[in-house]
Design a protein around this motif. Structure first.
Motif, PDB file in Angstrom:
ATOM      1  N   SER A 504       0.814  -1.224   0.000  1.00 45.11           N
ATOM      2  CA  SER A 504       0.000   0.000   0.000  1.00 45.11           C
ATOM      3  C   SER A 504       0.844   1.269   0.000  1.00 45.11           C
ATOM      4  CB  SER A 504      -0.919   0.007   1.222  1.00 45.11           C
ATOM      5  OG  SER A 504      -0.157   0.084   2.425  1.00 45.11           O
ATOM      6  N   VAL A 505       2.151   1.126   0.168  1.00 42.70           N
ATOM      7  CA  VAL A 505       3.022   2.292   0.321  1.00 42.70           C
ATOM      8  C   VAL A 505       3.097   3.125  -0.959  1.00 42.70           C
ATOM      9  CG1 VAL A 505       5.401   3.037   0.697  1.00 42.70           C
ATOM     10  CG2 VAL A 505       4.378   1.316   2.190  1.00 42.70           C
ATOM     11  N   ILE A 506       3.284   2.497  -2.107  1.00 39.72           N
ATOM     12  CA  ILE A 506       3.418   3.232  -3.369  1.00 39.72           C
ATOM     13  C   ILE A 506       2.152   4.029  -3.699  1.00 39.72           C
ATOM     14  CG2 ILE A 506       3.771   3.044  -5.862  1.00 39.72           C
ATOM     15  CD1 ILE A 506       6.286   2.657  -4.173  1.00 39.72           C
ATOM     16  N   PRO A 507       0.942   3.420  -3.630  1.00 44.92           N
ATOM     17  CA  PRO A 507      -0.272   4.224  -3.861  1.00 44.92           C
ATOM     18  C   PRO A 507      -0.384   5.394  -2.882  1.00 44.92           C
ATOM     19  CG  PRO A 507      -0.805   1.896  -3.958  1.00 44.92           C
ATOM     20  CD  PRO A 507       0.605   1.990  -3.468  1.00 44.92           C
ATOM     21  N   TYR A 508       0.001   5.155  -1.623  1.00 45.01           N
ATOM     22  CA  TYR A 508      -0.052   6.231  -0.637  1.00 45.01           C
ATOM     23  C   TYR A 508       0.861   7.389  -1.044  1.00 45.01           C
ATOM     24  CZ  TYR A 508       1.403   8.907   3.439  1.00 45.01           C
ATOM     25  OH  TYR A 508       1.738   9.936   4.276  1.00 45.01           O
ATOM     26  N   ARG A 509       2.086   7.067  -1.491  1.00 46.74           N
ATOM     27  CA  ARG A 509       3.034   8.115  -1.867  1.00 46.74           C
ATOM     28  C   ARG A 509       2.528   8.928  -3.052  1.00 46.74           C
ATOM     29  NH1 ARG A 509       8.512   4.370  -1.388  1.00 46.74           N
ATOM     30  NH2 ARG A 509       8.681   4.416   0.888  1.00 46.74           N
ATOM     31  N   VAL A 510       1.850   8.283  -3.979  1.00 43.16           N
ATOM     32  CA  VAL A 510       1.283   8.985  -5.138  1.00 43.16           C
ATOM     33  C   VAL A 510       0.230  10.000  -4.676  1.00 43.16           C
ATOM     34  CG1 VAL A 510      -0.111   8.732  -7.231  1.00 43.16           C
ATOM     35  CG2 VAL A 510       1.746   7.118  -6.764  1.00 43.16           C
ATOM     36  N   VAL A 511      -0.666   9.566  -3.804  1.00 41.88           N
ATOM     37  CA  VAL A 511      -1.707  10.460  -3.278  1.00 41.88           C
ATOM     38  C   VAL A 511      -1.085  11.575  -2.449  1.00 41.88           C
ATOM     39  CG1 VAL A 511      -3.753  10.601  -1.800  1.00 41.88           C
ATOM     40  CG2 VAL A 511      -3.440   8.625  -3.289  1.00 41.88           C
ATOM     41  N   TYR A 512      -0.035  11.241  -1.707  1.00 41.80           N
ATOM     42  CA  TYR A 512       0.650  12.229  -0.860  1.00 41.80           C
ATOM     43  C   TYR A 512       1.231  13.364  -1.709  1.00 41.80           C
ATOM     44  CZ  TYR A 512       3.603  13.927   2.996  1.00 41.80           C
ATOM     45  OH  TYR A 512       4.191  14.689   3.982  1.00 41.80           O
ATOM     46  N   VAL A 513       1.880  13.001  -2.808  1.00 39.85           N
ATOM     47  CA  VAL A 513       2.470  14.008  -3.696  1.00 39.85           C
ATOM     48  C   VAL A 513       1.374  14.835  -4.363  1.00 39.85           C
ATOM     49  CG1 VAL A 513       3.835  14.368  -5.790  1.00 39.85           C
ATOM     50  CG2 VAL A 513       4.590  12.692  -4.086  1.00 39.85           C
ATOM     51  N   ALA A 514       0.281  14.186  -4.769  1.00 44.42           N
ATOM     52  CA  ALA A 514      -0.830  14.907  -5.394  1.00 44.42           C
ATOM     53  C   ALA A 514      -1.450  15.910  -4.418  1.00 44.42           C
ATOM     54  CB  ALA A 514      -1.889  13.919  -5.879  1.00 44.42           C
ATOM     55  N   GLY A 515      -1.655  15.480  -3.164  1.00 42.79           N
ATOM     56  CA  GLY A 515      -2.199  16.376  -2.146  1.00 42.79           C
ATOM     57  C   GLY A 515      -1.273  17.547  -1.882  1.00 42.79           C
ATOM     58  N   PHE A 516       0.016  17.295  -1.936  1.00 42.74           N
ATOM     59  CA  PHE A 516       1.029  18.333  -1.745  1.00 42.74           C
ATOM     60  C   PHE A 516       0.872  19.426  -2.797  1.00 42.74           C
ATOM     61  CE2 PHE A 516       5.510  19.843  -1.979  1.00 42.74           C
ATOM     62  CZ  PHE A 516       5.727  20.123  -0.639  1.00 42.74           C
ATOM     63  N   PHE A 517       0.626  19.015  -4.030  1.00 47.80           N
ATOM     64  CA  PHE A 517       0.461  19.981  -5.116  1.00 47.80           C
ATOM     65  C   PHE A 517      -0.811  20.815  -4.935  1.00 47.80           C
ATOM     66  CE2 PHE A 517      -1.680  20.752  -9.246  1.00 47.80           C
ATOM     67  CZ  PHE A 517      -0.862  21.775  -9.697  1.00 47.80           C
ATOM     68  N   PHE A 518      -1.941  20.161  -4.705  1.00 42.21           N
ATOM     69  CA  PHE A 518      -3.209  20.880  -4.616  1.00 42.21           C
ATOM     70  C   PHE A 518      -3.259  21.830  -3.414  1.00 42.21           C
ATOM     71  CE2 PHE A 518      -4.733  17.291  -7.297  1.00 42.21           C
ATOM     72  CZ  PHE A 518      -5.211  18.058  -8.356  1.00 42.21           C
ATOM     73  N   ALA A 519      -2.580  21.475  -2.335  1.00 44.22           N
ATOM     74  CA  ALA A 519      -2.594  22.330  -1.138  1.00 44.22           C
ATOM     75  C   ALA A 519      -1.794  23.611  -1.333  1.00 44.22           C
ATOM     76  CB  ALA A 519      -2.044  21.564   0.060  1.00 44.22           C
ATOM     77  N   SER A 520      -0.992  23.674  -2.391  1.00 38.76           N
ATOM     78  CA  SER A 520      -0.169  24.868  -2.618  1.00 38.76           C
ATOM     79  C   SER A 520      -1.005  26.096  -2.941  1.00 38.76           C
ATOM     80  CB  SER A 520       0.843  24.615  -3.745  1.00 38.76           C
ATOM     81  OG  SER A 520       0.179  24.410  -4.982  1.00 38.76           O
TER      82      SER A 520
END
Length: 582
Positions: A504-520
């Protein structure tokens, strides 16, 4: 968006923003400080020796050194809480809030010692061969005694792990990039979305390498960024040397009385300063939240207590040193009570029905009661009439807990014309119960108090570096906040490993990076409110867990000193005598 923020604020008021949460946090730290006989003082020197690797052994199991684990944990805590969080605490609670941040850190040094020791003791090796630890593992593997019965805390472990995943976004991800993008826009004029896109790519490259790459990056980032920030802060403090003693006095004199109105600051009572100081203190050093134990669980060690001692240093460095220095820059420069020209955020803006004068004591008292939640003043509803950027209604705009001045309403530039700029707006804006609906193309500017990173950035311009001081904040915030986002990605992926396994780690990291972008480019106030909720959801089960395992902790520490004295006693190592051990 406003309705969402109001809902989140209501939820936060019952947990992280409530009085009982503050007392639970401080009470746990105070209990263990007394129960373990002030380990944050007695073991401080020993912790420094451990970090230097004096007692390391070949064959110690783990993925990182003591220093790398400390650097990773510090990179997770030294972030927006030190730059933006201190400014927000003083903005809300006045100088006395900084005192409660420091007290939270002092007691938090013991809390960190306990939670890291227990988490390291009950860590496991995951499917991919790396170490996995944290409060969810001690909750899963340890047995607590309640009313003479041994119980399993696995249900708390699941709750904590879910909260950690949420908090990785609410604490380590979204507030960090949000503060970075706002700072880069204010200082260099770089669009929020561009900042988010570039840093999201860099973040992705770093976290794909897992804890080994994260540790290598953070052990280099942390010392460098701390040095840059320290130079900039001291330049402010000594430039305003005549204000150092009055600033220190303001921190301690008003601790139990609250801060009276001064400048544009309309005052803050004791309870507000206390609550906001403790709350921001937790956000800064994360003692009791259970995040740092996840990083420390990766450290190479043959027993757990030594790593717990390393963790004692974190709140000291993060809050007692760095946050105190930040607080002194804000207070000595005087910016915390000054109205500055800024763009108003709708979530910080209220339209009041009547005209209020901050030079009138009766008006100040009414606004103070409103801001402290004791007695609300009438809110305006209707049409806000604007002619050439000027509001023609006779009323008051309250922004960032201060009376707004020199208010201007501007319309966004034509998106098809790259040379176009904002122009004065003429027309009307709908106001409902004090809240303005500006739409996406209207912005309101004016002079008011500011908070978070922009306030600290302004303070850094009141120094020997002048206007260049704001660049130190922008660079410091970039490094601090980005390193925090890196560390929290690791916390989140360890929680996902606990819940769903390594796959589950790789899918989590993908969502984490996406959330990082949108929160900017998201609203700042909502991000901070969400962060407060996420922190509480992690902290509550962790504090309950370590309290239930207090006897386990005491026995573990006693055994450590017994083994330590047996091995090192004849080597003239200074260790507590038997009468001093817990």
């Amino acid at each position: 968006m406003q309705q969402l923020n109001d809902l989140l604020a209501l939820i936060d008021s019952y947990i992280g923003g409530s009085d009982w949460f503050v007392y639970l946090l401080l009470g746990t730290g105070l209990f263990f400080t007394i129960y373990l006989k002030f380990p944050q003082i007695r073991f401080f020197g020993h912790a420094l020796q451990i970090v230097r690797g004096k007692f390391d052994k070949d064959g110690d199991e783990g993925d990182t050194s003591h220093f790398q684990a400390l650097a990773t944990a510090l990179s997770g805590t030294v972030g927006t809480g030190n730059i933006a969080g201190v400014a927000l605490a003083i903005h809300l609670g006045g100088p006395a809030a900084l005192f409660w941040m420091i007290m939270t850190a002092f007691l938090g040094m013991t809390t960190k010692f306990v939670e890291v020791t227990l988490s390291h003791k009950y860590r496991e090796k995951s499917e991919d061969g790396t170490m996995a630890g944290g409060p969810m593992y001690y909750m899963k593997n340890a047995k607590a005694t309640v009313f003479g019965k041994r119980i399993n805390l696995k249900w708390m472990a699941i709750l904590f792990a879910i909260a950690t995943v949420l908090s990785s976004f609410g604490t380590g991800n979204m507030p960090q990039i949000n503060s970075i993008s706002h700072s880069m826009y204010a200082t260099f004029g770089i669009d929020h979305m561009i900042t988010g896109a570039v840093l999201s790519v860099v973040l992705g490259f770093v976290i794909i390498g897992g804890i080994h790459r994260i540790a290598k990056v953070t052990e280099k980032l942390v010392p460098g960024m701390a040095l840059i920030y320290l130079i900039g802060a001291l330049a402010v403090i000594f430039y305003n040397a005549e204000n150092i003693l009055p600033s220190l006095s303001a921190i301690f004199v008003d601790v139990f009385t609250g801060t009276a109105a001064v400048g544009g600051f309309l005052g803050a009572g004791f309870s507000f300063a206390f609550n906001r100081g403790v709350n921001r203190g937790l956000f800064s050093n994360e003692a009791g939240q259970g995040s740092a134990p996840i990083a420390h669980a990766s450290a190479k060690a043959h027993e757990p207590v030594s790593e717990g001692m390393v963790a004692i240093l974190e709140p000291f460095i993060d809050t007692i040193i760095i946050c105190t220095i930040t607080g002194l820059t804000l207070l000595s420069s005087g910016v915390w009570q000054e109205k500055l020209d800024n763009k108003f955020q709708n979530t910080d803006l209220e339209v009041l029905t009547y005209v209020y004068d901050e030079n009138n004591q009766e008006d100040k008292d009414a606004l103070y009661s409103h801001l402290s939640g004791k007695e609300n003043v009438p809110m305006f509803s209707g049409q806000l009439n604007v002619v050439e950027g000027k509001i023609t209604n006779t009323l008051t705009l309250l922004h960032a807990r201060s009376i707004a001045e020199d208010v201007r309403v501007l319309k966004a530039a034509d998106a098809t014309d790259p040379t176009a700029t904002e122009t004065p707006y003429s027309g009307s804006l709908t106001v409902t119960n004090g809240k303005v609906d500006t739409g996406s193309d209207i912005s309101i500017y004016g002079k008011s108090l500011v908070h978070s990173a922009p306030l600290t950035a302004e303070a850094f311009t009141r120094s020997f570096f002048g206007e260049y001081g704001q660049y130190i904040i922008s660079i410091g915030l970039l490094l601090f906040a980005f390193s925090t986002a890196i560390s929290w990605s690791y916390y989140g992926d360890r929680a996902m490993t606990f819940l769903l396994g390594s796959k589950s780690v790789i899918p989590y990291r993908v969502v984490y990076v996406a959330g990082f972008f949108f929160a900017s480019f998201a609203d700042t106030t909502i991000i901070w409110t969400l962060a407060g909720i996420a922190i509480a959801l992690m902290t509550i089960p962790n504090l309950l867990g370590i309290i239930l395992l207090r006897k386990d902790m005491k026995n573990t520490v006693n055994q450590y000193w017994k083994d330590f004295n047996d091995e090192w006693g004849d080597k003239k190592e200074i260790a507590p005598k038997k009468s001093e051990t817990v």
